[in-house]
Each structure stands twice: as structure tokens, then as C-alpha cells.
Design an enzyme around this catalytic site. Structure first.
Site, PDB file in Angstrom:
ATOM      1  CG  PHE A  56      -1.856   1.251   1.090  1.00  0.00           C
ATOM      2  CD1 PHE A  56      -3.188   1.170   0.438  1.00  0.00           C
ATOM      3  CD2 PHE A  56      -1.665   2.394   1.906  1.00  0.00           C
ATOM      4  CE1 PHE A  56      -3.803   2.172   0.248  1.00  0.00           C
ATOM      5  CE2 PHE A  56      -2.428   3.298   1.842  1.00  0.00           C
ATOM      6  CZ  PHE A  56      -3.681   3.566   1.276  1.00  0.00           C
ATOM      7  CG  ASP A 108       5.523   3.524   1.646  1.00  0.00           C
ATOM      8  OD1 ASP A 108       5.702   4.167   2.861  1.00  0.00           O
ATOM      9  OD2 ASP A 108       4.667   3.675   1.132  1.00  0.00           O
ATOM     10  CE  LYS A 146      -1.065   5.581   7.772  1.00  0.00           C
ATOM     11  NZ  LYS A 146      -0.525   5.107   6.567  1.00  0.00           N
TER      12      LYS A 146
HETATM   13  C1  LIG Z   1      -0.842   5.494   4.793  1.00  0.00           C
HETATM   14  C2  LIG Z   1       0.050   5.129   3.996  1.00  0.00           C
HETATM   15  C3  LIG Z   1       0.377   5.808   2.888  1.00  0.00           C
HETATM   16  C4  LIG Z   1      -0.375   6.827   2.532  1.00  0.00           C
HETATM   17  O1  LIG Z   1      -0.517   8.060   3.072  1.00  0.00           O
HETATM   18  P1  LIG Z   1      -1.597   9.033   3.198  1.00  0.00           P
HETATM   19  O2  LIG Z   1      -1.111   9.870   4.086  1.00  0.00           O
HETATM   20  O3  LIG Z   1      -3.033   8.420   3.377  1.00  0.00           O
HETATM   21  O4  LIG Z   1      -1.468   9.639   1.740  1.00  0.00           O
HETATM   22  C5  LIG Z   1       1.588   5.516   2.003  1.00  0.00           C
HETATM   23  N1  LIG Z   1       2.163   4.215   2.268  1.00  0.00           N
HETATM   24  C6  LIG Z   1       1.899   3.505   3.367  1.00  0.00           C
HETATM   25  C7  LIG Z   1       3.084   2.405   4.016  1.00  0.00           C
HETATM   26  C8  LIG Z   1       0.995   4.007   4.390  1.00  0.00           C
HETATM   27  O5  LIG Z   1       0.708   3.376   5.549  1.00  0.00           O
END
Ligand SMILES: *Cc1c(COP(=O)(O)O)cnc(C)c1O
Length: 399
Positions: A129, A214, A243
Site C-alpha cells: 500500500f 516506504d 503518518k
Molecule cells: C498510510 C500509508 C500511505 C499513504 O499515506 P496518506 O497520508 O494516506 O497519503 C502510504 N504508504 C504507507 C505504507 C502507508 O501506511
């Protein structure tokens, strides 16, 4: 009352009006133990006095000036992030998806600036994700997020998680980078084994690729280190973080080595809000807390206790809990009942958690919790197990 909000969320019928540390108080006065943390966002808890003061102090001075001027708070936060990580340079934005967009653009631009614009493809992993923009849903590759939104953005090739032969076979002359979450968050807390991350690093060296981590969910102390890559001993070339980084104020950042960022020259990328003085004040205040002596030691200590108690809980309730996963305060229960049922049972016990893929329920509490809150969460999870067992018995009797 009908809502004017797009119906894209199945919202629980609870509104919170106050928060304090790991606790939230609903409009009806009921208190909840928050082990969802706003999806790993409220890293230092609700209403942390240091964060509140930092925000108020900045709000009374100046909120926003644009990136056409110097922003001392951003210079400071950038310096602190680069001193604490592998990175030499950072780009501030407003969300995780935007930080990943910057990472993707940077990887492509790196090769283009070196005379290889044909190297633009990025290999990602099943269950990933990376966000909800058009490019990041293509990077994540999940059908449920891609369906109906037109042609998938080109340039992403997906291979199974932790499958080295498949990865090697997917690397071609157009490959620019590999992109992975050190621990898949939304995908269900699958941990990338350190030897797999080391193999990615070696493949990048062999083929001249960039390695992108990420760390939007795993970053800022969540796993007991400032960033999860430290656990594996493998540093990326580019990393996204968001986050928990400003404790709830919207902030994302893309970090990179000088070499990986070498294509990002004057005018090639930008943002209106990104890195504004309010966000920078909150980001610096979070780092004050997370980088303080002993803070991450405490995260590791509390998470060890939590993990031990969850393992015991699993042994006592094998019909409900199949497996405990994750690292640090990024823990997951793979349940045998539907994960949303389990999360609802926990909520009935006034404990908040977050469902994820692979039938996992995530526990992402504020990093400031103590042992007492960890133990209280386990007590409530046990009560949730009993609720699920009683429901199973009731359906058996009915059948
Ligand atoms: C939440 C998340 C995203 C997206 O972040 P947003 O602030 O919602 O755009 C991308 N990568 C990972 C691993 C995430 O947990």
C-alpha cells in the site's frame, strides 16, 4: 440526519471530542483506549502538552508563507532528519501518498538526468500500500483501489513479497528502482525479512537501481527504532515518511541521499502547503520527544511486554487468534473470526484498533504508552475474545 460527506468510509457511530495521551473521550462521555492512534498518526498521544504549546506558539507568529521564502523551522527539521538517518536531503509535503509521489518522481528523474529516461519502471510487491493517488494506486497494485479509475498509470511492475527469483526475473533495462515497505501496514503486518532487504540492496548495486523504502507507517519510532530500516541494517537511497511525523498535523517527507536526489534541480518539483511553518513546528516538537534519551528504549520495552502478553492471549484463545505479528508498537493479531468482527468486539470493550489486509487487526497505540496501558489493552482484547467465543457458541446452538 443524512451526511454531506462522500460515503467512501464505513464510519463507526462514535464522535470523539477530547483526547489525552492514549485515551479518547466520546461526545457521550465514554472513554476509549486508543490503540489505533488515528492509523499510526498520533505518535506522541493526544494533546501532548509539548505539541500543543509548539502549535500555539507558531500559530501566534505565522502560519504560512509559501516555499518562495526561507522557512527556518523547515531548515531545522530537515537538518535533524538528515542527521538522524541515511539521508542528505529532504522534501516536505502533506501526506504519505505525496511523499511517495516525490520518491517515484525522484527515482525516474535520477535516471533521466543521467541520460537514461527509458529507465522509469519501478518494481513493487504484492500486498503493498503506497497511497491513493493515481500513481500510488498503480504502485500498490491492488485491484480494489484501481478498479474504475481508468487506465492504470504505467511504470509499475509487481512481484510476490519475499520471492527473490520472481524479483530477479522482473528486473529489466527499463527498471529504475525497487520500492517496498519494510513492514507491510495495510497489507497485514507482513515483515520483510532482513536477509530479503539485504538481497534487494545487492540487486540494486548490481543493476544500478535505486532502493525506495516506504516508511510512511513504520517510521518515527513505530518499530522501536526511529526508522524500521535500522532493524535490518540496510539503508535505502530514498525513503518516504508521514503518518506519525507531526503527531496528527498533516506532514509528509521524502528523504534521499545526495546522489539519489541529483535529478531534483531548480523548478522540477514543488508544493504549496508542504513544509509550512505550522507543520514544521509540529514536526520539530515530535522529534524533540521521540529523539529524547530513553524514549525509543521505552517503546521497545513496552512493546516486548505487549507482545509477550498477546502471545499468551493467543494461547488462551486459539479459536479467535491465529497469530501475532509485527515489530515494536506496530503489532497485529491475525484472527480466525472476521477481523472487522473482532475490531467491533474490541470497540464494544472501548478499545480502538485498526483492521488490515490478510484478516489482521492492527494495534498502533501512541508511542508514549506505559506498561499499565499495554496491560489494560490486553485485558480488553481478552474480553473481546470472550465476546467472539460467545457469538460462535450462539451460532452453533442455533444451527
Ligand atoms: C498510510 C500509508 C500511505 C499513504 O499515506 P496518506 O497520508 O494516506 O497519503 C502510504 N504508504 C504507507 C505504507 C502507508 O501506511
Amino acid at each position: 440526519m443524512t451526511s454531506s460527506l462522500l460515503p467512501t468510509y464505513a464510519r463507526a457511530d462514535i464522535a470523539f471530542e477530547r483526547g489525552d495521551g492514549a485515551w479518547l473521550t466520546a461526545t457521550n462521555g465514554e472513554r476509549y483506549l486508543d490503540f489505533g492512534g488515528g492509523i499510526a498518526v498520533t505518535s506522541v498521544g493526544h494533546s501532548h502538552p509539548h505539541l500543543v504549546q509548539a502549535l500555539i506558539d507558531q500559530a501566534q507568529k505565522v502560519w504560512h508563507v509559501s516555499n518562495l521564502f526561507q522557512i527556518p523551522g523547515g531548515e531545522r527539521l530537515g537538518k535533524r532528519l538528515t542527521e538522524a538517518t541515511f539521508a542528505d536531503l529532504v522534501f516536505f509535503c502533506n501526506s504519505g501518498a505525496e511523499a511517495n509521489e516525490a520518491a517515484i518522481k525522484m527515482a525516474r528523474k535520477y535516471h533521466a538526468a543521467k541520460g537514461h529516461p527509458e529507465r522509469y519502471r519501478i518494481i513493487t510487491f504484492e500486498g503493498a500500500f503506497h497511497g491513493r493517488t493515481l500513481a500510488t494506486i498503480a504502485a500498490g497494485g491492488q485491484k480494489k483501489y484501481l478498479d474504475g479509475f481508468g487506465p492504470k498509470v504505467d511504470g509499475f511492475d509487481q512481484v510476490p513479497f519475499d520471492d527473490l527469483p520472481a524479483l530477479k526475473a522482473a528486473i529489466g533495462p527499463a527498471t529504475a528502482a525497487l520500492m517496498i515497505e519494510p513492514i507491510q501496514g495495510e497489507g497485514g503486518l507482513r515483515v520483510a525479512p532482513p536477509e530479503f532487504l539485504r538481497a534487494l540492496r545487492a540487486l540494486c548495486a548490481e543493476h544500478g537501481l535505486l532502493l525506495i523504502f516506504d516508511e510512511v507507517q513504520t517510521g518515527v519510532g513505530r518499530t522501536g527504532r526511529l526508522y524500521a530500516y535500522e532493524n535490518s541494517g540496510v539503508a535505502p537511497d530514498i525513503m518516504s515518511s508521514a503518518k506519525g511525523i507531526a503527531g496528527g498535523f498533516p506532514l509528509g517527507v521524502c528523504l534521499a541521499t545526495k546522489e539519489a536526489a541529483s535529478g531534483m534541480t531548480l523548478g522540477v518539483h514543488g508544493t504549496t502547503y508542504g513544509g509550512n511553518p505550522l507543520a514544521m513546528a509540529c514536526g520539530n516538537a515530535v522529534l524533540d520527544i521521540v529523539l529524547a534519551d530513553g524514549f525509543l528504549d521505552n517503546v521497545r520495552k513496552v512493546s516486548l511486554l505487549l507482545k509477550q502478553r498477546l502471545a499468551e492471549l493467543k494461547d488462551r484463545h486459539p479459536a479467535v487468534i491465529e497469530e501475532i505479528r509485527g515489530e515494536g508498537l506496530m503489532t497485529g493479531l491475525k484472527t480466525r473470526v472476521p477481523n472487522t468482527d473482532f475490531a467491533a468486539a474490541a470497540r464494544a470493550e472501548h478499545l480502538l484498533s485498526i483492521p488490515a489486509g490478510d484478516n489482521v487487526v492492527r494495534l498502533l497505540p501512541p508511542l508514549v504508552i506505559g506498561e499499565a496501558e499495554a496491560l489494560e489493552a490486553v485485558r480488553r482484547l481478552e474480553a473481546a475474545c470472550l465476546r467472539c467465543e460467545a457469538a460462535m457458541k450462539a451460532t452453533e446452538t442455533a444451527a
